[in-house]
Design a protein around this motif. Structure first.
Motif, mmCIF file in Angstrom:
data_model
loop_
_atom_site.group_PDB
_atom_site.id
_atom_site.type_symbol
_atom_site.label_atom_id
_atom_site.label_comp_id
_atom_site.label_asym_id
_atom_site.label_seq_id
_atom_site.Cartn_x
_atom_site.Cartn_y
_atom_site.Cartn_z
ATOM 1 N N ASP A 1 19.636 7.594 22.737
ATOM 2 C CA ASP A 1 20.244 6.207 21.879
ATOM 3 C C ASP A 1 19.368 6.635 20.523
ATOM 4 O O ASP A 1 18.875 5.756 19.173
ATOM 5 N N HIS A 2 19.017 7.915 20.634
ATOM 6 C CA HIS A 2 19.220 8.400 18.275
ATOM 7 C C HIS A 2 20.094 8.306 17.525
ATOM 8 O O HIS A 2 21.462 8.596 18.291
ATOM 9 N N ASP A 3 19.857 7.451 16.789
ATOM 10 C CA ASP A 3 21.068 8.032 15.793
ATOM 11 C C ASP A 3 21.528 9.464 15.047
ATOM 12 O O ASP A 3 20.302 9.767 15.316
ATOM 13 N N GLN B 1 18.382 11.515 13.779
ATOM 14 C CA GLN B 1 16.795 11.534 14.293
ATOM 15 C C GLN B 1 17.386 12.695 14.922
ATOM 16 O O GLN B 1 16.630 13.396 15.395
ATOM 17 N N ILE B 2 18.605 12.619 15.089
ATOM 18 C CA ILE B 2 19.455 13.713 16.438
ATOM 19 C C ILE B 2 18.967 15.093 15.245
ATOM 20 O O ILE B 2 18.753 16.622 15.563
ATOM 21 N N LEU C 1 19.977 13.821 23.355
ATOM 22 C CA LEU C 1 19.826 12.653 22.147
ATOM 23 C C LEU C 1 20.065 11.729 22.467
ATOM 24 O O LEU C 1 19.688 11.118 21.916
#
Length: 514
Positions: A358-360, A363-364, A354
């Motif tokens: 490029d998930h922040d 979001q992770i 994740l």
């Protein structure tokens, strides 16, 4: 001569006591000489001990000369009116010896009565009584103690005559061999027949050694008892006559079957634990590998397994991403063992994928929560996830029910609080991120609750103690040594839980090696 002149020739009581004492000193029995104590009418009201043999011992454990001077009714009130007292008077009057067996003596010690049984023999001697006695119950108690010792220790003894071929066994030796005492002992040579085939050479060697050297000789063999083989350990030696000819073999035998079984089971358990420990170490090295260098950060990580369960659910992650960013994360899956480690591995691998997508951090955590709810609905977990951008030293982070990160700036320790719900509790959850700009030589500390948790102490008290330890350590070392110093100063508060620690220092520029 008249009466008075005749009495002048008789020895006094003191002289007689000395003569009798000399005699008793040579007597290997329990005995004493007592003389009558009379009132003004001449009636016998008591007897006094004037001499006693060295081996004499009474119910109060007084022995030898300690008995001299004692009066019977004063020292042993229970004798008054007993058959023994009546015998004292008759023997003194008639001169005919008597034997009282049994005579039961009672005493009170610390409020508790105790009894002793004696056989007592009385004879008149020089106007007094010569009294000898044997304590029967003492022999019985000694025999009972020996039987208890043999039974509790699975011990038995035996004697085998090499001259007459006769043998004698204790009761427990029959029990060890499963043999009816009515059958009597068997000869030593019979061990060749009941020994395990692999142990027959041991029996042969033992018999040869005993008859040649005399011993003592110790050996262990398996013998057939009923439908099973039992382990016995024997210690034996030979007694010889003046010419050196062997006369008798004396042996002590112990049944060590249960001990051997326990030792074997313990060895199996030890081997299994060793194999599990090696497997745990391999799994741990796969799941939590040695940390690689990360540009812009000086990082150290450490994992402390629980003492009771080496494989747990705590984990860390620190990986360099694209565009000069780094993922920093620590998590804790509830429980221990392979189940917790399996769930932990899923989360750790998922967070890596994740992060590269490029998930922040928010979001992770949403994705990790969904993963747990689908794949392991029985598992709960906590985590703190952060992304660090090297070019402007910005840190974005969020928590899921996890202890806060600590920011060490100068000599002060700050808590970075941004709480969120535990992973795996609800089906649909959302998280948000907090952001802070870091400064060169700042330290970030991420950890699991084993570092601060202790039964009877809340987490905030543990945080205070941890912060104080860090604040005391940091000023003592230069910035480049602070990561190692802080790591060395930290130890888990709860050894029953596993603990992960990640310490990261913000490098002032790219010239310093991370």
């Amino acid at each position: 001569m008249s009466g008075p002149s005749a009495n002048m020739g008789e020895p006094s009581a003191e002289v007689m006591a000395g003569l009798v004492q000399t005699m008793l000193d040579a007597v290997p029995i329990q005995s004493a000489w007592l003389t009558p104590v009379r009132d003004e009418t001449g009636k016998v009201v008591d007897f006094e001990v004037l001499a006693a043999s060295p081996g004499a011992r009474d119910i109060h454990e007084r022995a030898g000369k300690e008995l001299v001077g004692l009066r019977t009714l004063d020292a042993y009130p229970g004798v008054g009116g007993s058959p023994l007292w009546d015998a004292f008077i008759r023997v003194l009057e008639t001169g005919e010896p008597e034997e009282i067996d049994p005579h039961v003596q009672r005493r009170h010690e610390e409020g508790f009565p105790s009894l002793a049984t004696y056989g007592v023999r009385l004879a008149r001697l020089q106007g007094g009584l010569f009294v000898s006695w044997v304590r029967h119950d003492q022999e019985e108690r000694l025999s009972a103690r020996l039987l208890h010792t043999e039974r509790l220790g699975h011990l038995g003894w035996g004697h085998w005559s090499l001259v007459t071929d006769e043998a004698e066994w204790s009761d427990q030796l029959y029990a060890i061999h499963g043999r009816d005492p009515a059958e009597g002992p068997f000869a030593l040579e019979y061990y060749r027949e009941i020994a395990h085939p692999d142990d027959v050479p041991i029996v042969e060697h033992a018999l040869t050694t005993l008859t040649s050297s005399g011993g003592p000789h110790e050996f262990e063999v398996r013998i057939r008892v009923g439908d099973e083989y039992r382990h016995i350990r024997a210690t034996a030696e030979v007694s010889r006559d003046a010419s050196g000819r062997p006369l008798e073999i004396h042996g002590v035998v112990q049944d060590v079957t249960d001990w051997r079984r326990t030792a074997s089971e313990l060895a199996e358990v030890t081997q299994r634990l060793e194999e599990e420990s090696q497997l745990t170490a391999r799994l741990q090295s796969i799941i939590l590998p040695v940390q690689d260098a990360v540009p812009g950060l000086q990082i150290a990580v450490r994992y402390f397994p629980a003492e009771t369960a080496p494989l747990g659910g705590d984990w860390y992650q620190a990986i360099h991403l694209d565009h000069g960013e780094t993922l920093l994360a620590v998590g804790d899956v509830a429980g221990h063992g392979l189940a917790a480690a399996s769930a932990m591995a899923k989360l750790r691998h998922a967070i890596t994928g994740l992060a590269f997508a490029d998930h922040d951090p928010a979001q992770i955590l949403v994705a990790l929560n969904r993963l747990l709810r689908r794949m392991r609905p029985d598992v709960l977990a906590t985590s703190v996830v952060a992304r660090y951008r090297t070019k402007d030293r910005v840190l974005r982070w969020t928590h899921a029910g996890h202890p806060p990160m600590l920011l060490v700036r100068g000599t002060r320790v700050h808590r970075l609080l941004h709480p969120g719900v535990l992973l795996g509790v609800f089906e649909d959850v959302t998280y948000s991120c907090a952001e802070i700009q870091l400064e060169p030589d700042d330290l970030l500390l991420m950890f699991t609750d084993g570092l601060i948790e202790r039964p009877g102490r809340d987490l905030f008290e543990g945080l205070d103690i941890l912060s104080a330890a860090i604040a005391e350590t940091v000023p003592k070392v230069p910035p480049r040594d602070r990561v190692a110093a802080v790591m060395d100063a930290l130890a888990p508060s709860n050894t029953g839980d596993d603990t992960c620690i990640l310490v990261a220092r913000i490098l002032p520029d790219s010239t310093e090696v991370s």
